[in-house]
Design an enzyme around this catalytic site. Structure first.
Site, PDB file in Angstrom:
ATOM      1  N   LYS A   1      14.748  31.647  15.000  1.00 18.35           N
ATOM      2  CA  LYS A   1      15.299  32.975  14.679  1.00 18.35           C
ATOM      3  C   LYS A   1      14.543  33.544  13.485  1.00 18.35           C
ATOM      4  O   LYS A   1      14.282  32.825  12.501  1.00 18.35           O
ATOM      5  CB  LYS A   1      16.783  32.834  14.358  1.00 18.35           C
ATOM      6  CG  LYS A   1      17.534  34.131  14.120  1.00 18.35           C
ATOM      7  CD  LYS A   1      19.020  33.829  13.913  1.00 18.35           C
ATOM      8  CE  LYS A   1      19.841  35.115  13.787  1.00 18.35           C
ATOM      9  NZ  LYS A   1      21.269  34.831  13.561  1.00 18.35           N
TER      10      LYS A   1
ATOM     11  N   SER B   1      24.446  37.276  16.362  1.00 15.68           N
ATOM     12  CA  SER B   1      23.240  37.954  15.965  1.00 15.68           C
ATOM     13  C   SER B   1      21.972  37.221  16.417  1.00 15.68           C
ATOM     14  O   SER B   1      20.891  37.778  16.322  1.00 15.68           O
ATOM     15  CB  SER B   1      23.201  38.143  14.452  1.00 15.68           C
ATOM     16  OG  SER B   1      23.167  36.899  13.824  1.00 15.68           O
TER      17      SER B   1
ATOM     18  N   SER C   1      27.408  33.715  15.192  1.00 18.82           N
ATOM     19  CA  SER C   1      26.105  34.228  15.635  1.00 18.82           C
ATOM     20  C   SER C   1      25.224  33.263  16.406  1.00 18.82           C
ATOM     21  O   SER C   1      24.201  33.679  16.927  1.00 18.82           O
ATOM     22  CB  SER C   1      25.333  34.763  14.438  1.00 18.82           C
ATOM     23  OG  SER C   1      25.960  35.929  13.958  1.00 18.82           O
TER      24      SER C   1
END
Lengths: 449, 456, 102
Positions: free
Chosen positions: A69, A144, A168
């Site tokens: 990420k 997210s 997330s």
């Protein structure tokens, strides 16, 4: 050290990587999971890893392809946090988890998309690109860690690292029909993870394969002198914990899509064969969203102070006075949701307003921790749905409040620091996913249910 | 008479090898700008603080003990939020009080705590250097017990002495800074920042008191504000136009676990503490019978006090005291050296003192030998011999020179007889010159006067 | 939430917002905080650690210490160079900053 062969042991690291790169070439133009593909470095690494495998010196993740990420620092690579503020910022160091992945001979294939600064629940708040759910391109992949979920679901990597502050990692895992783990707070080092909320964030793992997810978790966990909150972490759990009793909080089923609720209850019924299942109640669960939103906003407003356009990121205008140069740079480069959260967080921590807001949130959090601790004396894990709804379609307008409410089943794990795992119920993401909460540092137990 | 109330917040850099929350070197003055950096001390996205520097905390605890503070069992690192170019994180990590309710003489210490130094921001040039960011600081907050710039100077002098004794502070220029709060006649309190030396504090206070008096005299009101001290002009200027206090939104730093301080550890540290200036001064005065004002000057540096104690065992203490605070201190001050930095030892200095006391060296020759001693670092006797400074023992030569100067300077002698002391000094000076400095000025004076009398 | 309060918050937060943005934020914050207000209803039971004023934790752990030995590690010049390269404006090795304070 015994050599642990990669799960896909029948193929070489290079072959595995090529398959993933081919999938990226085939599908990422429409899925847009990746911000940057580290093609050359990955190919080079794969060759080296194959050599080490041959020499019998390979690490435990040898040949596994992992996406990271883009709020986790990879040295020399862009660390954008999906924000205009850091669009061209390059990390000057590796996050601890990245160092550990490399040391374990994993191959880092690239950086994946997220909601800006990890603030979001469906990936649509990214200031750089829109990631789509590979299982249905009209639907959101979850957030997210949108790119983490999507890249895993699309077969572009074996596992992806994400970050989980209120769900997330678990939300995109559920929406993309994969397994997702949020470790116990402090089990995995946050050194190199751009902060959202310091006391809530944890780096987690998403994978379609539970065994691979465990192996990646084992490789990245452990104490790190560069993150003081990891002092109690262990490299391998020494606890011989077992699951005997599963608690099902009734609050976990309030406001949940009927179809998903039914599916989760069915799965829990199956678990009754091997475990005692009890209904429990945790009243403060009804308040998770407000407790979380206030705590998170306060910490986020602090975490965002460093972005003033001087040391990195969107440049501050040097010809203005100090105040104006900072204010303009921040305003020009941060998205609406970011500004909203900074404003709320600033407000509730200001001297004159603190007692009405932040102090209450902290106390409420304490109460929630105590309720959990009390309930978990008699049960070993909690079970319930992961997300209250299936992934929605792009364009379905949701107010901020509706977005925040989507977190309601996952947040408590961050507020209390407990580990949580999500598991798909079927091969159809619309059936939803089941979620298990464990006790602190009993993460391994979650894999055995 | 104006009533002045002064409080100080003193920041001192603690002596450590590494920074407070990371392992970067602390030699920020010896390297080029922005060289001692890492992700943590430049607040790179994702960076986190490492564990709190143990030595920094121990150094702080020693200072707290020396200031008679109660030491708390625990403290917490907080984030103090404000945006400024030298502050990498957009907040400063600063602890809650660790030592409280202490005192230094009559001045009460409200609290001491630990914090991280920001980098160096040169406003006029618009440059920032982060080498200094993360150096551990102790902040010492006094109650507003000072009543004049002199009170402040006395306080800071004693504090500086204590820090020297404990050897817990960095001690470089700029490593001790202060903010001053001053009000007059019960009026508004003004804060003065950016004072980078202890001498600056006295100048800033003096200026600010006069400024406030002038404002009142003109019928105005003193505004509560923060002012900026400018070293070059010795004046204070308005820094922030807004008088509303900055809201720092203090928040415990979730990345740094709270600090626990065991009383047993504090007690152990207490045992390692040296005798402090005030106690030492009282003891020297009592044991050696020297004047308390001389004792106080000698204890400013522990090495000077130690030197005195050694020398005073072999020679008349009061004379030793005067010699140390006189000629020796003069040379140290001129070179801006501490006794420790000078590299001079007691053996040499005793020898020199002895030669002076026994009139082997004139006062001027003693001074010259002392000056040479700083560079040559050898036995003073050897130095004096090499430089031909030893008092001449040749009485015939002395008489000859006396005779000569008396004869050759009739006008000066006339002037002296008429009452001009300076004229005699001129003659004495000539004689000493001819004797190549190797004669005591008092003796020469005696002899010249004797000759003048004889000549009548 | 009135505009002036929102403006003040934006000053503390160092965000340069337009009048329209301030107005919109005022109403958004009203709505959000209206929902979050419910935290004020949670009354900790007497037995709770949270009942007293000290009983609210900013920490997600019970850790009591995090001390580190004073060991210096020399800086990697390549890393310091990379850090300087990230400065958004610099002159030589110095970071350039604005020259006036408000």
């Amino acid at each position: 050290m015994a050599i642990k062969k990669p799960h896909a042991a029948s193929v070489s690291a290079e072959e595995n990587l090529h398959r993933k790169l081919d999938m990226i070439d085939k599908r990422d133009a429409e899925v847009k999971a990746f911000i940057e593909v580290y093609r050359e470095e990955a190919l080079k690494s794969a060759k080296e890893v194959d050599k080490r495998i041959k020499d019998g010196k390979a690490g435990p993740l040898a040949g596994l392809v992992v996406a990271v990420k883009n709020n986790i620092a990879v040295k020399g690579k862009r660390l954008t946090c999906a924000s205009k503020m850091l669009e061209n910022h390059h990390a000057v160091y590796n996050a601890t988890v990245v160092e550990k992945l490399i040391a374990a001979d994993a191959i880092i294939i690239g950086s994946v998309n997220l909601d800006e600064y990890a603030c979001g629940v469906d990936g649509t708040y990214s200031a750089l690109q829109r990631t789509r759910n590979p299982l249905d391109l009209e639907r959101v992949p979850g957030g997210s860690s949108a790119g983490s979920g999507a890249s895993v679901a699309a077969g572009m990597c074996d596992a992806a690292l994400g970050s989980d502050t209120g769900g997330s990692v678990r939300c995109p895992a559920a929406f993309c029909n994969a397994y997702g783990l949020k470790p116990t707070y402090g089990a995995v080092s946050r050194y190199g993870l751009a902060d959202l909320a310091m006391s809530l964030d944890q780096i987690g793992v998403i994978s379609k394969d539970k065994t691979i997810m465990k192996r990646v978790f084992d490789a990245i966990r452990g104490p790190d002198p560069r993150d003081q909150t990891t002092q109690l972490a262990e490299n391998v759990s020494k606890k011989a914990a077992e699951v005997k009793v599963i608690g099902v909080p009734k609050e976990f089923f309030e406001g949940v899509d009927k179809h998903i609720a039914a599916g989760v209850r069915k799965r829990i019924k199956e678990l009754e064969k091997n475990y005692e299942v009890r209904e429990v109640s945790i009243p403060t669960l009804r308040y998770t969203v407000p407790i979380y939103q206030l705590t998170m906003a306060a910490e986020f407003s602090s975490a965002m102070q460093k972005y003033d356009g001087l040391r990195y990121g969107f440049p501050a205008d040097r010809n203005e006075d100090l105040y104006t140069s900072f204010a303009k740079a921040r305003d020009a480069s941060l998205g609406k949701e970011i500004k909203r959260r900074i404003m709320v967080g600033t407000y509730i921590t200001m001297k004159e307003f603190k007692d009405a807001w932040y102090s209450h949130a902290l106390k409420a959090r304490e109460v929630m921790k105590e309720e959990f601790a009390s309930v978990m004396k008699d049960v070993d894990v909690l079970a319930g749905p992961a997300m209250p709804t299936p992934p929605w379609k792009f364009g379905e307008e949701m107010t901020p409040l509706e977005m925040y409410a989507a977190d309601m089943l996952t947040i408590a794990a961050n507020l209390t620091g407990t580990p949580a795992i999500v598991e798909p119920l079927s091969s159809d993401f619309k059936d939803g996913a089941i979620q298990f909460y464990g006790r602190h540092f009993e993460d391994d137990v979650l894999f055995r249910i | 008479m104006v009533n002045v109330v002064i409080g100080l917040e003193v920041h001192v850099q603690l002596k450590t090898k590494s920074k407070i929350f990371c392992s970067c070197p602390t030699n920020y003055r010896d390297v080029e700008p922005n060289e001692n950096l890492c992700p943590t001390c430049t607040a790179q996205p994702g960076s986190k603080p490492f564990g709190l520097n143990k030595t920094a905390l121990d150094n702080l605890l020693k200072i707290a003990l020396a200031l008679n503070c109660k030491v708390k069992d625990s403290s917490v690192i907080q984030r103090k939020h404000y945006l400024y170019p030298d502050l990498p994180s957009g907040y400063q990590r600063t602890s809650k009080p660790i030592g409280i309710e202490g005192n230094l003489g009559k001045i009460r210490i409200r609290e001491v705590h630990i914090e991280e130094d920001p980098g160096r921001y040169e406003l006029r040039e618009g440059t920032v250097d982060y080498n200094r960011a993360g150096i551990p600081l102790i902040e010492i907050v006094t109650e507003p017990d000072m009543r004049s710039p002199d009170d402040a100077r006395e306080f800071l002098d004693e504090l500086a002495a204590i820090l020297g004794y404990l050897d817990v502070a960095r001690g470089e220029p700029g490593s001790m800074r202060a903010d001053a709060n001053v009000s007059i006649d019960g009026g508004t309190r003004v804060e003065v920042k950016n004072i980078n030396s202890f001498s600056g504090v006295v100048a800033a206070l003096a200026y600010e008191i006069v400024r406030q008096q002038n404002v009142l005299r003109r019928g105005g009101k003193v505004i509560m504000e923060t002012r900026h001290f400018e070293e070059a002009t010795g004046s204070t200027t308005t820094l922030r136009k807004k008088e509303t206090e900055e809201d720092y939104r203090y928040m415990p730093d979730p990345d740094v676990p709270p600090i626990t301080i065991k009383q047993s550890h504090v007690t152990e540290l207490g045992k390692t503490m040296p005798e402090l200036p005030r106690a030492k001064s009282a003891r020297l005065s009592k044991d050696f019978g020297i004047r308390s004002e001389d004792a106080w000057i000698l204890v400013a540096e522990v090495e000077i006090a130690d030197l005195f104690e050694k020398m005073a065992k072999k020679a008349a203490p009061q004379k030793v005291a005067l010699w140390i605070r006189g000629p020796l201190k003069k040379q140290l001050n001129y070179r801006e050296l501490t006794m420790r930095q000078s590299g001079l030892n007691e053996e040499w200095l005793s020898e020199l003192f002895d030669m002076f006391e026994t009139a082997e060296l004139s006062d001027k020759a003693m001074e010259q030998t002392l000056i040479a001693l700083f560079d040559m670092k050898r036995s003073p006797r050897k130095i004096a011999t090499e430089l031909d400074l030893l008092m001449t023992k040749d009485t015939k030569e002395i008489d000859r020179v006396i005779e000569a100067v008396v004869n050759e300077n009739p006008k000066s002698i006339e002037d002296y007889k008429a009452g001009n002391e300076k004229a005699l000094n001129f003659v004495i000076g000539n004689a000493i010159k001819l004797l190549k400095g190797k004669a005591d000025s008092k003796l020469v004076r005696e002899l010249i006067l004797k000759r003048i009398k004889e000549k009548k | 939430m009135d505009i002036e309060t929102v403006r003040r918050i934006s000053e503390v937060a160092r965000l340069h917002l337009t009048e329209d943005e301030l107005k919109q934020l005022a109403s958004e914050m009203d709505e959000l905080l209206g929902h979050f207000k419910s935290v004020q209803d949670i009354k900790p039971p007497k037995s709770s650690h949270a009942a007293g004023t000290a009983g609210s934790s900013h920490y997600m752990h019970d850790l009591k210490n995090s001390m580190r030995d004073d060991t210096m590690v020399a800086c990697d010049p390549k890393v310091t160079e990379a850090i300087r390269k990230e400065f958004t404006k610099s002159e030589g090795k110095h970071l350039t900053a604005p020259k006036s304070i408000k």
